[in-house]
Design an enzyme around this catalytic site. Structure first.
Site, PDB file in Angstrom:
ATOM      1  N   SER A  46       0.813  -1.218   0.000  1.00 50.37           N
ATOM      2  CA  SER A  46       0.000   0.000   0.000  1.00 50.37           C
ATOM      3  C   SER A  46       0.846   1.267   0.000  1.00 50.37           C
ATOM      4  O   SER A  46       1.768   1.416   0.807  1.00 50.37           O
ATOM      5  CB  SER A  46      -0.879  -0.021   1.254  1.00 50.37           C
ATOM      6  OG  SER A  46      -1.243   1.279   1.658  1.00 50.37           O
ATOM      7  N   GLY A  47       0.489   2.195  -0.865  1.00 41.65           N
ATOM      8  CA  GLY A  47       1.174   3.489  -0.873  1.00 41.65           C
ATOM      9  C   GLY A  47       0.940   4.244   0.423  1.00 41.65           C
ATOM     10  O   GLY A  47       1.869   4.851   0.984  1.00 41.65           O
ATOM     11  N   LEU A  48      -0.299   4.190   0.911  1.00 42.30           N
ATOM     12  CA  LEU A  48      -0.602   4.857   2.178  1.00 42.30           C
ATOM     13  C   LEU A  48       0.240   4.273   3.307  1.00 42.30           C
ATOM     14  O   LEU A  48       0.843   4.998   4.107  1.00 42.30           O
ATOM     15  CB  LEU A  48      -2.098   4.707   2.498  1.00 42.30           C
ATOM     16  CG  LEU A  48      -2.533   5.187   3.880  1.00 42.30           C
ATOM     17  CD1 LEU A  48      -2.303   6.686   4.034  1.00 42.30           C
ATOM     18  CD2 LEU A  48      -3.994   4.841   4.144  1.00 42.30           C
ATOM     19  N   ASP A  58       0.941  10.556   1.910  1.00 40.20           N
ATOM     20  CA  ASP A  58       0.643   9.737   0.728  1.00 40.20           C
ATOM     21  C   ASP A  58       0.509  10.649  -0.495  1.00 40.20           C
ATOM     22  O   ASP A  58      -0.489  10.631  -1.197  1.00 40.20           O
ATOM     23  CB  ASP A  58      -0.650   8.946   0.996  1.00 40.20           C
ATOM     24  CG  ASP A  58      -0.907   7.868  -0.046  1.00 40.20           C
ATOM     25  OD1 ASP A  58       0.005   7.578  -0.852  1.00 40.20           O
ATOM     26  OD2 ASP A  58      -2.029   7.332  -0.058  1.00 40.20           O
ATOM     27  N   ASP A  85       0.996  -0.995  -4.979  1.00 36.69           N
ATOM     28  CA  ASP A  85       0.175   0.181  -5.216  1.00 36.69           C
ATOM     29  C   ASP A  85       1.118   1.223  -5.819  1.00 36.69           C
ATOM     30  O   ASP A  85       1.827   1.915  -5.089  1.00 36.69           O
ATOM     31  CB  ASP A  85      -0.417   0.642  -3.880  1.00 36.69           C
ATOM     32  CG  ASP A  85      -1.086   2.007  -3.972  1.00 36.69           C
ATOM     33  OD1 ASP A  85      -1.242   2.520  -5.089  1.00 36.69           O
ATOM     34  OD2 ASP A  85      -1.442   2.534  -2.905  1.00 36.69           O
ATOM     35  N   ASP A  87       0.596   4.008  -7.303  1.00 36.41           N
ATOM     36  CA  ASP A  87       0.052   5.369  -7.462  1.00 36.41           C
ATOM     37  C   ASP A  87      -0.206   5.651  -8.950  1.00 36.41           C
ATOM     38  O   ASP A  87      -0.886   4.881  -9.591  1.00 36.41           O
ATOM     39  CB  ASP A  87       0.993   6.401  -6.835  1.00 36.41           C
ATOM     40  CG  ASP A  87       1.113   6.219  -5.313  1.00 36.41           C
ATOM     41  OD1 ASP A  87       0.223   5.581  -4.726  1.00 36.41           O
ATOM     42  OD2 ASP A  87       2.094   6.701  -4.730  1.00 36.41           O
ATOM     43  N   GLU A 114      -3.237   4.209 -10.865  1.00 41.60           N
ATOM     44  CA  GLU A 114      -4.529   4.890 -10.789  1.00 41.60           C
ATOM     45  C   GLU A 114      -4.560   6.073 -11.752  1.00 41.60           C
ATOM     46  O   GLU A 114      -3.524   6.683 -12.033  1.00 41.60           O
ATOM     47  CB  GLU A 114      -4.801   5.341  -9.346  1.00 41.60           C
ATOM     48  CG  GLU A 114      -3.786   6.300  -8.773  1.00 41.60           C
ATOM     49  CD  GLU A 114      -3.812   6.363  -7.240  1.00 41.60           C
ATOM     50  OE1 GLU A 114      -3.791   5.297  -6.594  1.00 41.60           O
ATOM     51  OE2 GLU A 114      -3.842   7.483  -6.694  1.00 41.60           O
ATOM     52  N   LYS A 120       0.152  12.379  -6.596  1.00 42.22           N
ATOM     53  CA  LYS A 120      -1.221  12.021  -6.215  1.00 42.22           C
ATOM     54  C   LYS A 120      -1.521  12.428  -4.772  1.00 42.22           C
ATOM     55  O   LYS A 120      -0.619  12.767  -3.995  1.00 42.22           O
ATOM     56  CB  LYS A 120      -1.480  10.536  -6.433  1.00 42.22           C
ATOM     57  CG  LYS A 120      -0.544   9.527  -5.764  1.00 42.22           C
ATOM     58  CD  LYS A 120      -0.625   9.415  -4.235  1.00 42.22           C
ATOM     59  CE  LYS A 120      -1.958   8.990  -3.686  1.00 42.22           C
ATOM     60  NZ  LYS A 120      -2.264   7.578  -3.846  1.00 42.22           N
ATOM     61  N   ASN A 122      -4.096  10.911  -1.494  1.00 43.11           N
ATOM     62  CA  ASN A 122      -4.923   9.765  -1.106  1.00 43.11           C
ATOM     63  C   ASN A 122      -6.390  10.029  -1.444  1.00 43.11           C
ATOM     64  O   ASN A 122      -6.887  11.139  -1.268  1.00 43.11           O
ATOM     65  CB  ASN A 122      -4.749   9.468   0.396  1.00 43.11           C
ATOM     66  CG  ASN A 122      -5.439   8.168   0.791  1.00 43.11           C
ATOM     67  OD1 ASN A 122      -6.633   8.147   1.089  1.00 43.11           O
ATOM     68  ND2 ASN A 122      -4.700   7.075   0.747  1.00 43.11           N
ATOM     69  N   SER A 123      -7.054   8.981  -1.910  1.00 45.62           N
ATOM     70  CA  SER A 123      -8.431   9.108  -2.380  1.00 45.62           C
ATOM     71  C   SER A 123      -9.392   9.581  -1.291  1.00 45.62           C
ATOM     72  O   SER A 123     -10.466  10.107  -1.597  1.00 45.62           O
ATOM     73  CB  SER A 123      -8.920   7.756  -2.902  1.00 45.62           C
ATOM     74  OG  SER A 123      -8.094   7.306  -3.936  1.00 45.62           O
ATOM     75  N   ARG A 159      -6.582   1.234 -12.006  1.00 40.49           N
ATOM     76  CA  ARG A 159      -7.506   1.673 -10.941  1.00 40.49           C
ATOM     77  C   ARG A 159      -8.288   2.888 -11.404  1.00 40.49           C
ATOM     78  O   ARG A 159      -7.709   3.893 -11.800  1.00 40.49           O
ATOM     79  CB  ARG A 159      -6.693   1.981  -9.693  1.00 40.49           C
ATOM     80  CG  ARG A 159      -7.424   2.774  -8.628  1.00 40.49           C
ATOM     81  CD  ARG A 159      -6.638   2.734  -7.346  1.00 40.49           C
ATOM     82  NE  ARG A 159      -6.997   3.774  -6.433  1.00 40.49           N
ATOM     83  CZ  ARG A 159      -6.424   3.922  -5.229  1.00 40.49           C
ATOM     84  NH1 ARG A 159      -5.479   3.080  -4.844  1.00 40.49           N
ATOM     85  NH2 ARG A 159      -6.790   4.897  -4.443  1.00 40.49           N
ATOM     86  N   HIS A 190     -12.612   1.938  -7.117  1.00 38.75           N
ATOM     87  CA  HIS A 190     -12.525   2.423  -5.737  1.00 38.75           C
ATOM     88  C   HIS A 190     -13.728   3.309  -5.406  1.00 38.75           C
ATOM     89  O   HIS A 190     -14.294   3.961  -6.272  1.00 38.75           O
ATOM     90  CB  HIS A 190     -11.222   3.204  -5.544  1.00 38.75           C
ATOM     91  CG  HIS A 190     -10.765   3.243  -4.122  1.00 38.75           C
ATOM     92  ND1 HIS A 190     -11.309   2.466  -3.134  1.00 38.75           N
ATOM     93  CD2 HIS A 190      -9.800   3.985  -3.507  1.00 38.75           C
ATOM     94  CE1 HIS A 190     -10.704   2.709  -1.986  1.00 38.75           C
ATOM     95  NE2 HIS A 190      -9.784   3.640  -2.178  1.00 38.75           N
TER      96      HIS A 190
HETATM   97  C1  SPV Z   1      -3.484   2.473  -0.501  1.00 39.13           C
HETATM   98  O1  SPV Z   1      -3.562   1.514   0.273  1.00 39.13           O
HETATM   99  O2  SPV Z   1      -2.525   3.261  -0.504  1.00 39.13           O
HETATM  100  C2  SPV Z   1      -4.555   2.718  -1.453  1.00 39.13           C
HETATM  101  C3  SPV Z   1      -5.926   2.422  -1.090  1.00 39.13           C
HETATM  102  O3  SPV Z   1      -4.274   3.264  -2.495  1.00 39.13           O
HETATM  103  S1  SPV Z   1      -6.606   3.894  -0.495  1.00 39.13           S
HETATM  104  O4  SPV Z   1      -5.796   4.355   0.613  1.00 39.13           O
HETATM  105  O5  SPV Z   1      -7.938   3.554  -0.102  1.00 39.13           O
HETATM  106  O6  SPV Z   1      -6.614   4.881  -1.565  1.00 39.13           O
HETATM  107 MG    MG Z   2      -2.524   4.233  -2.450  1.00 38.75          MG
END
Ligand code: SPV
Ligand code: MG
Length: 295
Positions: A46-48, A58, A85, A87, A114, A120, A122-123, A159, A190
């Site tokens: 995971s990027g986060l 992130d 992930d 990004d 994505e 980027k 975070n969503s 994504r 997502h």
């Molecule tokens: C991540 O885990 O970094 C994701 C999922 O991209 S989210 O944080 O929901 O965007």
């Molecule tokens: Mg991410």
């Protein structure tokens, strides 16, 4: 003895498998090993989670090579495949081509990109204000990535952020179809809603044109059975080891600080012997018996 399929083949099989499969977030070598030991068949890098274990945001504050360095540790501690992930691919199509080559060299089984713009966000942070990539530009990125992989089973997941950005179901479907045609091996759709309705509507319309992946962080109360019935290929539990670690570390830090003794926390933390085990200390002892100079 029977060789395990390559990590690339393992991830591809997970994505294609009929029963719904699961990936667990990991963010370093230790957490990746813990995910595998728990029984998971794959890891979501995971990027986060990776950015937060570095203590940064992130927002592509960690460089892509810092991410790849961490992935190398994660790959070395595991036998299961890792989906990065990635990004936005850390740049344009050319940056993605180089990323794909560097990932394959470390046996990272696939990358998810994505359709947003670098750097980027975070969503879940103002998702509706975030610009989306042009469809053609993003399709070029997917094609460039697919054309640059050397293992046929390396996977590129596209994504779709259209629901996050508030552009609606039709736009999400239009984008997913374009990315599918461009060669994406799976689509990740997502959502930031607390109910799964828009994801389920997407899944119905999508109708299994390609494997569909979801990240139910916000709609966590939806029973997993609902995802199975909807034909979801893969569910990503996207951030639960970093959140577990943050909660446990804060609690132990406070306890030790406030009480100035270890007596209350010894039973709440992993024994040192467990850390040695997770590091593979046994293997080194055995190797020393085999290869080490006699005293
Ligand atoms: C991540 O885990 O970094 C994701 C999922 O991209 S989210 O944080 O929901 O965007
Ligand atoms: Mg991410």
């Amino acid at each position: 003895f029977k060789r395990r399929p390559s990590k690339f083949a393992q991830l591809r099989a997970l994505l294609k498998s009929e029963p719904t499969e699961f990936l667990l977030e990991a963010h370093n070598g230790l957490s990746a090993r813990i995910a595998e030991e728990a029984g998971f068949k794959g890891v979501w890098a995971s990027g986060l989670a990776i950015s937060s274990q570095f203590g940064v945001r992130d927002n592509n504050e960690a460089s892509w090579t810092q991410i790849v360095d961490m992935l190398e540790f994660m790959s070395d501690t595991t036998t299961i495949p890792i989906l990065l992930d990635g990004d936005t691919g850390y740049g344009n199509f050319n940056n993605l081509r180089r990323l794909v080559r560097k990932l394959e060299q470390r046996e990272i089984a696939g990358v998810c990109i994505e359709d947003k713009v670098f750097p980027k966000t975070n969503s879940f942070i103002g998702g509706e204000r975030q610009p989306l990539a042009e469809v053609d530009e993003f399709c070029g990125k997917i094609k460039a990535g697919k054309d640059s992989q050397s293992d046929p089973d390396f996977s590129i997941v596209a994504r779709v952020e259209a629901l996050i950005a508030g552009w609606g179901l039709d736009e999400a479907l239009r984008r997913a179809e374009a990315y599918h045609r461009a060669g994406a091996d799976a689509i990740l759709i997502h959502s930031k809603l607390s109910q799964a309705d828009e994801i389920l509507a997407f899944a119905r319309e999508w109708g299994n044109r390609a494997p569909l992946i979801i990240v139910p962080t916000k709609y966590y109360s939806t029973p997993t059975e609902v995802f199975r019935k909807a034909g979801i290929s893969t569910v990503i539990w996207a951030n639960h080891l970093i959140r577990a670690a943050a909660a446990a570390m804060a609690q132990v830090a406070r306890e030790i600080h406030d009480t100035q003794t270890l007596v209350n926390i010894e039973d709440q933390v992993a024994p040192v012997s467990e850390i040695f085990r997770l590091q593979g200390a046994e293997e080194l002892l055995a190797a020393e018996r085999r290869y080490g100079a006699s005293p």
